[in-house]
Design a protein around this motif. Structure first.
Motif, PDB file in Angstrom:
ATOM      1  N   ARG A 169       0.814  -1.206   0.000  1.00 32.94           N
ATOM      2  CA  ARG A 169       0.000   0.000   0.000  1.00 32.94           C
ATOM      3  C   ARG A 169       0.852   1.262   0.000  1.00 32.94           C
ATOM      4  N   VAL A 170       0.438   2.235  -0.807  1.00 31.17           N
ATOM      5  CA  VAL A 170       1.095   3.536  -0.831  1.00 31.17           C
ATOM      6  C   VAL A 170       0.653   4.330   0.389  1.00 31.17           C
ATOM      7  N   VAL A 171       1.584   5.005   1.072  1.00 31.43           N
ATOM      8  CA  VAL A 171       1.257   5.804   2.239  1.00 31.43           C
ATOM      9  C   VAL A 171       0.248   6.885   1.856  1.00 31.43           C
ATOM     10  N   GLY A 172      -0.828   6.991   2.638  1.00 37.97           N
ATOM     11  CA  GLY A 172      -1.823   8.024   2.385  1.00 37.97           C
ATOM     12  C   GLY A 172      -2.933   7.590   1.452  1.00 37.97           C
ATOM     13  N   THR A 173      -2.937   6.331   1.043  1.00 35.79           N
ATOM     14  CA  THR A 173      -3.999   5.854   0.175  1.00 35.79           C
ATOM     15  C   THR A 173      -4.291   4.396   0.492  1.00 35.79           C
ATOM     16  N   SER A 174      -5.488   3.956   0.146  1.00 35.93           N
ATOM     17  CA  SER A 174      -5.867   2.573   0.409  1.00 35.93           C
ATOM     18  C   SER A 174      -5.485   1.659  -0.743  1.00 35.93           C
ATOM     19  N   ASP A 175      -4.911   2.206  -1.787  1.00 32.85           N
ATOM     20  CA  ASP A 175      -4.549   1.426  -2.966  1.00 32.85           C
ATOM     21  C   ASP A 175      -3.124   0.896  -2.863  1.00 32.85           C
ATOM     22  N   GLU A 178       0.128  -1.197  -7.476  1.00 34.14           N
ATOM     23  CA  GLU A 178      -0.417  -1.767  -8.708  1.00 34.14           C
ATOM     24  C   GLU A 178      -1.777  -1.169  -9.039  1.00 34.14           C
ATOM     25  N   LYS A 179      -2.664  -1.105  -8.016  1.00 31.62           N
ATOM     26  CA  LYS A 179      -3.988  -0.543  -8.246  1.00 31.62           C
ATOM     27  C   LYS A 179      -3.920   0.948  -8.550  1.00 31.62           C
ATOM     28  N   PHE A 180      -3.045   1.642  -7.850  1.00 34.46           N
ATOM     29  CA  PHE A 180      -2.911   3.084  -8.055  1.00 34.46           C
ATOM     30  C   PHE A 180      -2.470   3.402  -9.475  1.00 34.46           C
ATOM     31  N   ILE A 181      -1.504   2.631  -9.978  1.00 35.25           N
ATOM     32  CA  ILE A 181      -0.951   2.920 -11.301  1.00 35.25           C
ATOM     33  C   ILE A 181      -1.910   2.516 -12.411  1.00 35.25           C
ATOM     34  N   GLN A 182      -2.882   1.619 -12.093  1.00 30.83           N
ATOM     35  CA  GLN A 182      -3.841   1.178 -13.098  1.00 30.83           C
ATOM     36  C   GLN A 182      -5.081   2.073 -13.148  1.00 30.83           C
TER      37      GLN A 182
END
Length: 225
Positions: A169-175, A178-182
């Motif tokens: 998980r990326v700090v500050g987000t629930s994604d 992989e999910k964030f970049i998609q």
């Protein structure tokens, strides 16, 4: 009112926007810098309204000064015929060009490229078979290119997982990264970056923050390294 400008001793007539035009044939040209002459593109243009942009080819057609006027003519139902020296004048990449081509074809607007000689509709308004075949081939190549990019991203993620370098998980987000970049916005940012857009241009086009662009860039590099 008619405005005359000169570029490299070649005179081009530009007609300012007119609000009371019923139907129109437009010849569109684009050059990147003042040093580039538009003379090569502007040949045999009698009977056309000339729209000539001077801007980067990485800018989508409808975001350009004269490209936005073309969009208004389309929306107002006034454009019947759009002609260019070559199809690369219409967009920043194959996918962008195909999008404009298909939009105008669906609206019954004739689109002609002079080099190579391709047109979307014949004189009876029916699709030109050769042009359809060529454009379908270009569409397939564009789709293949996007699939390769996605596959390289997934391969990078798999390698990092195998090496236990995948951060989750990326700090500050629930994604996850992989999910964030998609995400759609992330993919749009990556596309503009790959097309050579500057950060400030992407901010203006997408309305996102510079920090978001930096995050997308950083995560994309880490997932594919």
């Amino acid at each position: 009112m008619v405005l005359h400008t000169k570029s490299h001793n070649f005179e081009v007539t530009y007609i300012p926007p007119i609000n009371s035009i019923s139907y129109m044939k437009v010849f569109y040209s684009r050059t990147s810098t003042p040093e580039q002459s538009s003379e090569r593109q502007l040949q045999n243009i009698e009977g056309y309204r000339i729209m000539a942009d001077e801007c980067s080819g990485s800018i989508p057609l409808y975001n350009r000064p004269y490209g936005s006027q073309i969009k208004k003519l389309i929306d107002d139902g006034q454009l019947t015929h759009l002609e260019v020296h070559s199809f690369d004048r219409l967009g920043r990449d194959t996918g962008d060009i195909l999008s404009v081509y298909r939009e105008l074809t669906d609206l019954g607007i004739i689109v002609i490229s002079r080099n190579p000689n391709i047109r979307n509709l014949d004189e009876n308004g029916k699709p030109d078979p050769f042009s359809e075949l060529l454009l379908n081939l270009l569409a397939s190549l564009s789709s293949y290119e996007k699939q390769l990019i996605r596959e390289r991203q997934m391969e990078g993620i798999a390698l990092r997982k195998a090496k236990k370098l995948y951060r989750g998980r990326v700090v500050g987000t629930s994604d996850t990264p992989e999910k964030f970049i998609q995400k759609k916005r992330s993919q749009q940012i990556l596309k503009y970056l790959s097309d050579g857009y500057k950060q400030y241009e992407i901010v203006k086009i997408l309305g996102c923050s510079p920090s978001t662009i930096q995050k997308v860039k950083r995560l994309s590099q880490s997932l594919t390294s």
